[in-house]
Motif scaffolding. Sequence first.
Motif, PDB file in Angstrom:
ATOM      1  N   ARG A  79      -0.958  -8.766  -4.933  1.00  0.00           N
ATOM      2  CA  ARG A  79      -0.115  -9.106  -3.788  1.00  0.00           C
ATOM      3  C   ARG A  79       0.900 -10.205  -4.112  1.00  0.00           C
ATOM      4  NH1 ARG A  79      -3.593  -8.583   1.242  1.00  0.00           N
ATOM      5  NH2 ARG A  79      -3.161 -10.755   1.694  1.00  0.00           N
ATOM      6  N   GLU A 112      -9.431   1.123  -4.093  1.00  0.00           N
ATOM      7  CA  GLU A 112     -10.505   0.427  -3.357  1.00  0.00           C
ATOM      8  C   GLU A 112     -11.020   1.249  -2.175  1.00  0.00           C
ATOM      9  OE1 GLU A 112      -9.135  -3.213  -1.518  1.00  0.00           O
ATOM     10  OE2 GLU A 112      -7.437  -2.227  -0.570  1.00  0.00           O
ATOM     11  N   ASP A 158       0.796  -1.241   0.000  1.00  0.00           N
ATOM     12  CA  ASP A 158       0.000   0.000   0.000  1.00  0.00           C
ATOM     13  C   ASP A 158       0.829   1.293   0.000  1.00  0.00           C
ATOM     14  OD1 ASP A 158      -2.133  -1.728   0.165  1.00  0.00           O
ATOM     15  OD2 ASP A 158      -2.352  -1.523   2.332  1.00  0.00           O
ATOM     16  N   HIS A 207      -6.406  -9.613  -5.363  1.00  0.00           N
ATOM     17  CA  HIS A 207      -5.187 -10.129  -4.731  1.00  0.00           C
ATOM     18  C   HIS A 207      -4.072 -10.505  -5.691  1.00  0.00           C
ATOM     19  CE1 HIS A 207      -8.001 -10.233  -1.394  1.00  0.00           C
ATOM     20  NE2 HIS A 207      -6.953 -10.278  -0.594  1.00  0.00           N
TER      21      HIS A 207
HETATM   22  O1  F6P Z   1      -2.603  -4.019   3.154  1.00  0.00           O
HETATM   23  C1  F6P Z   1      -2.439  -4.793   2.008  1.00  0.00           C
HETATM   24  C2  F6P Z   1      -3.785  -5.137   1.423  1.00  0.00           C
HETATM   25  O2  F6P Z   1      -3.577  -5.941   0.284  1.00  0.00           O
HETATM   26  C3  F6P Z   1      -4.680  -3.954   1.086  1.00  0.00           C
HETATM   27  O3  F6P Z   1      -4.319  -3.334  -0.126  1.00  0.00           O
HETATM   28  C4  F6P Z   1      -6.038  -4.604   1.082  1.00  0.00           C
HETATM   29  O4  F6P Z   1      -7.033  -3.671   1.394  1.00  0.00           O
HETATM   30  C5  F6P Z   1      -5.917  -5.633   2.165  1.00  0.00           C
HETATM   31  O5  F6P Z   1      -4.543  -5.896   2.340  1.00  0.00           O
HETATM   32  C6  F6P Z   1      -6.625  -6.928   1.871  1.00  0.00           C
HETATM   33  O6  F6P Z   1      -6.488  -7.744   2.978  1.00  0.00           O
HETATM   34  P1  F6P Z   1      -6.887  -9.279   3.056  1.00  0.00           P
HETATM   35  O7  F6P Z   1      -5.632 -10.055   2.957  1.00  0.00           O
HETATM   36  O8  F6P Z   1      -7.483  -9.430   4.414  1.00  0.00           O
HETATM   37  O9  F6P Z   1      -7.820  -9.578   1.938  1.00  0.00           O
END
Ligand code: F6P
Length: 327
Positions: free
Chosen positions: A260, A227, A132, A257
């Motif tokens: 990530r 978001e 983030d 995701h």
């Molecule tokens: O903080 C990182 C992040 O990927 C954010 O961008 C997102 O809002 C959140 O985590 C999503 O979290 P989770 O893993 O609980 O879905």
Amino acid sequence: MKKKVTKIGVLTSGGDAPGMNACVRAVVRTGIYYGLEVYGIVRGYTGMVENDIYKMESGSVANIIQRGGTILKTSRCKEFFTPEGRKKAYDNLIKLGINGLVIIGGDGSFRGAQTFSNEYDIPCVGLPGTIDKDIAGTDFTIGFDTAVNTAVEAIDKIRDTADAHDRLFIIEVMGRDAGYIALHSGIATGAQNVLIPERKTDIEEVIKQLEEKERRHKLVNLIVVAEGDEFGGADEIAKIIKARLPIQDVRVCILGHIQRGGSPTCFDRLIASRMGYSAVECLMEGKFNVFVGMVNNRMHFTPLNEAVKKKQRISEEWIKIVKILAS
Ligand code: F6P
């Protein structure tokens, strides 16, 4: 005199971020280089509370610099935020003789570390690991660059199909309550507009821009929405645009995701390695209870109790750039 650190624990906490593995590798190998024993704590603070901790060697971190996710696993541990949970965690560290900690995570993880280091005599060093980029005291966080590049790659692909059909795509990216992923990926993909939480979304302005494009028969458009935008995300924006501009063929894509995961970029591997190395040096030099960031390409140390979420206004100039370049 400050106590000498001889055995350190390393953990990853909160949402995983590409580059966490490169960072763990740097901590382990730098620790071993300086003659420290290094322990991996599994699933963040949960591993500390539940005594899921193992000794790491140089080989434990072989072949991970290029891997996304985190070999140590991660979690958001509620129990650690209770005094009883922290006591259990402390007892487990003491049993193993661990007298220094490196915490790779976001501002929530740093708050946990701060509370813990106030209560117990175990020095902590934090490293910003989050896609983030929402932590003050550092220009970049580990994982942000990879997440933005993933978003850019995806948005470029969306542009191909948007172009083929003359469509408007509303693309939602991550960032929790920060708009950095949206802003960076929006500029880099030539988006028509970028909607972020740091700036009030003016839906009338968005509609006016699209109407103006309609007059020029330009129906291919990309709008990138963070978001956390207060307007409610991509679905909400799409609903309003569909109702107000029936000529627009609107589609929504929520990247989610995938931002990530994946192999970290060179930049993320580099800052992860530099930060991991620097965290161990901090513990060796008695620079305790700080988090290590990077400002103007130099290591920057902020006391953990000043580690706060970045909630600053995004430069109006960047927004102006989006508008000028998208015209
Ligand atoms: O903080 C990182 C992040 O990927 C954010 O961008 C997102 O809002 C959140 O985590 C999503 O979290 P989770 O893993 O609980 O879905």
